[in-house]
Design a protein around this motif. Sequence first.
Motif, short mmCIF file in Angstrom:
data_model
loop_
_atom_site.label_atom_id
_atom_site.label_comp_id
_atom_site.label_asym_id
_atom_site.label_seq_id
_atom_site.Cartn_x
_atom_site.Cartn_y
_atom_site.Cartn_z
N PHE A 74 4.02 0.75 2.27
CA PHE A 74 3.87 -0.39 3.17
C PHE A 74 4.16 -1.68 2.41
O PHE A 74 3.67 -1.87 1.29
CB PHE A 74 2.43 -0.47 3.69
CG PHE A 74 2.10 0.46 4.81
CD1 PHE A 74 1.77 -0.02 6.08
CD2 PHE A 74 2.10 1.83 4.62
CE1 PHE A 74 1.45 0.84 7.11
CE2 PHE A 74 1.79 2.71 5.64
CZ PHE A 74 1.46 2.21 6.90
N GLY A 75 4.93 -2.57 3.04
CA GLY A 75 5.13 -3.91 2.52
C GLY A 75 4.63 -4.92 3.53
O GLY A 75 5.09 -4.93 4.67
N PHE A 76 3.67 -5.74 3.15
CA PHE A 76 3.09 -6.78 4.01
C PHE A 76 3.64 -8.13 3.56
O PHE A 76 3.37 -8.56 2.44
CB PHE A 76 1.57 -6.79 3.92
CG PHE A 76 0.90 -5.51 4.33
CD1 PHE A 76 0.33 -5.36 5.59
CD2 PHE A 76 0.83 -4.43 3.45
CE1 PHE A 76 -0.29 -4.19 5.97
CE2 PHE A 76 0.22 -3.25 3.82
CZ PHE A 76 -0.34 -3.13 5.08
N ILE A 123 5.11 -6.35 8.90
CA ILE A 123 4.68 -5.13 8.21
C ILE A 123 5.83 -4.13 8.30
O ILE A 123 6.23 -3.74 9.40
CB ILE A 123 3.41 -4.53 8.84
CG1 ILE A 123 2.27 -5.55 8.84
CG2 ILE A 123 2.99 -3.27 8.07
CD1 ILE A 123 1.02 -5.08 9.58
N THR A 124 6.36 -3.73 7.16
CA THR A 124 7.46 -2.78 7.13
C THR A 124 7.09 -1.61 6.23
O THR A 124 6.52 -1.82 5.15
CB THR A 124 8.76 -3.43 6.64
OG1 THR A 124 9.10 -4.52 7.49
CG2 THR A 124 9.91 -2.44 6.65
N GLY A 175 8.51 4.09 -6.99
CA GLY A 175 8.18 3.64 -5.64
C GLY A 175 9.11 2.53 -5.22
O GLY A 175 9.70 1.85 -6.07
N ILE A 176 9.26 2.37 -3.91
CA ILE A 176 10.09 1.28 -3.40
C ILE A 176 9.41 0.70 -2.17
O ILE A 176 8.97 1.42 -1.28
CB ILE A 176 11.53 1.77 -3.08
CG1 ILE A 176 12.40 0.60 -2.61
CG2 ILE A 176 11.54 2.93 -2.10
CD1 ILE A 176 13.88 0.90 -2.59
N PHE A 177 9.31 -0.63 -2.14
CA PHE A 177 8.55 -1.33 -1.11
C PHE A 177 9.42 -2.37 -0.42
O PHE A 177 10.14 -3.12 -1.09
CB PHE A 177 7.32 -2.01 -1.73
CG PHE A 177 6.38 -1.04 -2.39
CD1 PHE A 177 5.34 -0.47 -1.68
CD2 PHE A 177 6.56 -0.67 -3.72
CE1 PHE A 177 4.49 0.44 -2.28
CE2 PHE A 177 5.71 0.23 -4.33
CZ PHE A 177 4.67 0.79 -3.61
N PRO A 178 9.38 -2.42 0.90
CA PRO A 178 10.18 -3.41 1.63
C PRO A 178 9.50 -4.77 1.65
O PRO A 178 8.27 -4.88 1.76
CB PRO A 178 10.25 -2.81 3.04
CG PRO A 178 9.03 -1.94 3.16
CD PRO A 178 8.68 -1.48 1.79
N GLN A 195 0.86 -1.17 0.00
CA GLN A 195 0.00 0.00 0.00
C GLN A 195 0.90 1.22 0.00
O GLN A 195 2.03 1.18 0.50
CB GLN A 195 -0.91 0.03 1.22
CG GLN A 195 -2.08 -0.95 1.19
CD GLN A 195 -3.16 -0.53 0.22
OE1 GLN A 195 -3.72 0.55 0.31
NE2 GLN A 195 -3.45 -1.40 -0.74
N GLN A 196 0.39 2.31 -0.54
CA GLN A 196 1.15 3.56 -0.60
C GLN A 196 0.23 4.72 -0.24
O GLN A 196 -0.87 4.85 -0.78
CB GLN A 196 1.72 3.77 -2.00
CG GLN A 196 2.61 4.99 -2.14
CD GLN A 196 3.10 5.16 -3.56
OE1 GLN A 196 2.34 5.60 -4.43
NE2 GLN A 196 4.36 4.82 -3.82
#
Length: 482
Positions: free
Chosen positions: A433-435, A422-423, A407-410, A252-253
């Motif tokens: 958000f990275g789930f 959740i990071t 964008g960049i997601f963990p 999510q962003q």
Amino acid sequence: MRRMTPLDAAWLTVDSRDTPMHVATLAILSKPKNASPTYLQDLVKEFQGARSFVPPWNLRIRQSPLKNVLPVVEEIHDIDMEYHVRHSALPHPGGERELGVLVSRLHAHQLDLSRPLWECHIIEGLENDRFALYTKMHHALIDGVAGVRIMQQSFSENPRERGMVPPWSKRAATQARRERVLEDAAFSPTGWAQHALASTRSKARSVAGLGKTLAHLVGASGNRENALTSPYDSPKSVLNKRVSPPRRFGTQQYDLDRLKKICKAADVSLNDVVLCICGAALRRFLLESNALPDKPLTAGIPVSVRPAGDVQVGTAISFILSTLGTDIADPVLRLKAIHASTDKAKQELQALTRKQIDAYTLMVMGPFIGSLVTGLGGRTRPVFNLTISNVPGPQKPLYFNGARMEGIFPVSLVAHGQALNITCLSYAGKLNFGFTAARDTLPHMQRLSVYTGEALDELEAILVPSGKSRSTSSTKRKAAAS
């Protein structure tokens, strides 16, 4: 060569098929204007053609005289780049779902511990003429803050800059001087024993100063009037079962300005707001499954103790614990409870010296690591229910040879007894958000990512009434695996 710390070595010890201990980033990029038809093929060749390597990309594990006890890492310069850099393509239509399926599958596989502990996957076929870079590295070599700093130093704020080299060929300015090589004697049985003895003495002195903090943690256990959250005061939940290899990943962003307005209105931190909307999403998710514990879920929150500019190998983190207020229906009251919990935890941590923080981290995480080593993970009461992390990232758009990072997601790790992570990572005015979850344990995890957005809408409507709900106008991204 350098010897690993006990905490870094622990990530290697518990690495398994079910619980691979690597972390990753998923970067979404748009091709530069007038990119050639062979742009991505050329990028793959360039990445695979590198022959100059810098730490941590060229580090390989070398065992110590006592197997799995404080192993060392050594630099190598003969690396099979066709193995480490791989080219993938998404099936049509190349949307977030297809990307999520691929990333989930890539993240489920262990790294080869006999090679340098990383992989980079260049992924083409993303809609709107974009591509992705999925890069994973073992947690024994890197933590979130160091990973973001390496990424920043590998990209540029100048969209016109060209001639940039891959991150594994770029030495950070703070690493211009090579790490000092340890004498071979340090790896003899005598040298190892001296190193271990010195480390033990140092830890013993640090532990002596922890009495007050540990007493507070013990006293907080079971005391609902005390805002301080203690280890093992967490309820058992579906999040804390055994896990199997398949993974599920979602994103999510959100605009950072939205969250900051809530912070200002409620006089809380950004982390507090993140925890609050995650708590709300988890409460709803578990209520729908009739699996919400009576006691509130707790989060382990990594706290960086890494000096500014430091990108040295290894992890430099501690943990604080916080309630997630999942027993509270009112979002504002939940936010207040979380703020009180995190504020108290930060006060306790700030009262410790760096050596005491190291000892405290081992005391908190030692039983967790031990449960994974002994096979008790997911079978006993959890230290905390899940990890929620917020890593500050670059606030200006970044480019690589003209390709803009959109964008960049963990993508983080899960383990037995910790089926969800959740990071968050901030970038260019957004909070990403990275789930990451164990698919078989949480088969419908993607709902959580949606619920955080609706929880943010609800909190915003109450605390920032002048700002209308953004459920349809805010930028949101979802990538879920089937």
